[in-house]
Design an enzyme around this catalytic site. Sequence first.
Site, short mmCIF file in Angstrom:
data_model
loop_
_atom_site.label_atom_id
_atom_site.label_comp_id
_atom_site.label_asym_id
_atom_site.label_seq_id
_atom_site.Cartn_x
_atom_site.Cartn_y
_atom_site.Cartn_z
N ASP A 132 2.34 3.26 2.93
CA ASP A 132 1.28 4.21 2.62
C ASP A 132 1.81 5.46 1.91
O ASP A 132 1.59 5.64 0.72
CB ASP A 132 0.49 4.58 3.87
CG ASP A 132 -0.82 5.30 3.54
OD1 ASP A 132 -1.20 5.35 2.36
OD2 ASP A 132 -1.47 5.80 4.48
N HIS B 43 -9.67 1.90 0.41
CA HIS B 43 -9.39 2.64 1.63
C HIS B 43 -10.68 2.59 2.44
O HIS B 43 -11.71 3.07 1.98
CB HIS B 43 -9.05 4.09 1.31
CG HIS B 43 -7.68 4.32 0.79
ND1 HIS B 43 -7.17 3.67 -0.32
CD2 HIS B 43 -6.70 5.16 1.23
CE1 HIS B 43 -5.93 4.09 -0.54
NE2 HIS B 43 -5.61 4.98 0.38
N GLU C 31 -10.78 4.87 7.27
CA GLU C 31 -9.54 5.51 7.73
C GLU C 31 -9.90 6.79 8.47
O GLU C 31 -9.70 7.91 8.01
CB GLU C 31 -8.62 5.81 6.55
CG GLU C 31 -7.25 6.31 7.00
CD GLU C 31 -6.37 6.77 5.86
OE1 GLU C 31 -5.22 7.14 6.14
OE2 GLU C 31 -6.82 6.78 4.69
N HIS D 231 0.85 -1.20 0.00
CA HIS D 231 0.00 0.00 0.00
C HIS D 231 0.88 1.25 0.00
O HIS D 231 1.48 1.60 1.02
CB HIS D 231 -0.93 0.01 1.22
CG HIS D 231 -1.95 1.09 1.19
ND1 HIS D 231 -3.30 0.84 1.12
CD2 HIS D 231 -1.83 2.45 1.23
CE1 HIS D 231 -3.97 1.99 1.12
NE2 HIS D 231 -3.09 2.97 1.19
N HIS E 148 1.42 5.32 -2.30
CA HIS E 148 0.88 6.28 -3.27
C HIS E 148 2.06 6.90 -4.03
O HIS E 148 2.57 7.96 -3.67
CB HIS E 148 0.08 7.37 -2.56
CG HIS E 148 -1.15 6.87 -1.88
ND1 HIS E 148 -2.40 6.95 -2.44
CD2 HIS E 148 -1.32 6.26 -0.68
CE1 HIS E 148 -3.30 6.41 -1.61
NE2 HIS E 148 -2.65 5.99 -0.53
N GLN F 73 -9.47 9.32 -4.92
CA GLN F 73 -9.09 10.05 -3.71
C GLN F 73 -10.20 10.95 -3.17
O GLN F 73 -10.36 11.09 -1.96
CB GLN F 73 -7.84 10.89 -3.99
CG GLN F 73 -7.37 11.76 -2.82
CD GLN F 73 -6.81 10.97 -1.67
OE1 GLN F 73 -5.66 10.56 -1.69
NE2 GLN F 73 -7.62 10.74 -0.65
#
Length: 412
Positions: free
Chosen positions: A309, A210, A213, A57, A59, A152
């Site tokens: 992450d 996701h 979170e 995971h 980005h 996102q």
Amino acid sequence: MIIKNAQIGNDTEKVDIVIQDGKFKSIKPAGTVEDPADSNVLNLDGKMILPPFIESHVHLDATRTAGEPHWNMSGTLFEGIATWAERKESLTKKDVMDRARETIRHQAKNGVGFVRTHVDVTDPKLTALDALLELKEELKDIVTLQIVAFPQEGILSFPHGKELMEKAMELGADVVGAIPHFEFTREYGVESLNYAVELAEKYDALLDAHCDEIDDEQSRFVETLATRAYESGHGERMTASHTTAMGSYNGAYASRLFNVLTKSHLNIVSNPLVNIHLQGRFDDYPKRRGLTRVKELVAAGVNVAFGHDDIFDPWYPLGDGNMRDVVHMGLHVAQMMGYPEIQESYRFITDNAAQVLQLTDYGIAEGNSASFIVLDAPDWYTALNEKREVLYHFEQGRLIAETKPHETTLHF
């Protein structure tokens, strides 16, 4: 090539490994393989080898943008999203590729050979997706990239969100993403997950959302995703990432949730470094740890992996792609400090993560691709505790990174 006197994982028995045509041809007890005069021999003297680490995971589209256009001073997830929305306006294909490539170089030297990257597709131009798809092909002999179409700013809550997700999958994304807790309403969140499941089925793709979170104990989308996974019978192909709200659930609800989680075979990816930083920001004292129930999930038989992450971006201002930092933090925050827990914790970034990515040609076994790393230690406890180097990183029998161990002289 022959690898002599290696220790696979924490096994105490040493082995000799023959590599031919990029594959593990044979793995035999140490001392039983002769040294042909024309072969390349690497004697490890009992050092530990593992399959390459897996970043399950991250980005990469946002990596190395911390401070652009400004720093996230509140340290919250939401300021990070708002800051990235500003930075996203200036994205170019070269910009994304250059930053991601540099981070991949750091990951490679730290022993990472497989990366699942979430790429923001709430951009009508899909600039970042285009860049990562090209980089995936460019670096295919160095790293295996798995690309998540990640909304996102939401699927239902972003203009033309569904169309952008569909287009991302058409262009070649490997995994369907979602972010239900960021949608405007509970109803939008549930609908976004239902849509993501349908899209994954349509494209025969994996799914990684996701999920929850947030510290809000009323954020309970993981139950929806687990139920969809249970109904489909394909839970091993689905993942809920973060699930930090689980750390705030009351015991009675958590007990009911674990029932469907275990039956669904849904994977969980926890991101200890970033979530211990982002979560608990709206608490006074006591402050929540902001981590999902890692220890309890593992005990219940749920597959749990760890991810970094973010790496030097609006959500996390540090990081160089070292997965051992992630494990080190995870063990502390999840209170998994028993010796056996520490010794086996490499599985969060190897075997467990391989299950998340649904890798088939992974692991040190005869017939598999000869992709592996060598740690300057006889076991994982020592490697983690003493921060020992990754000495060698091989991909399909080819050396792609090498590090000389540091030397310290004490004068007392």
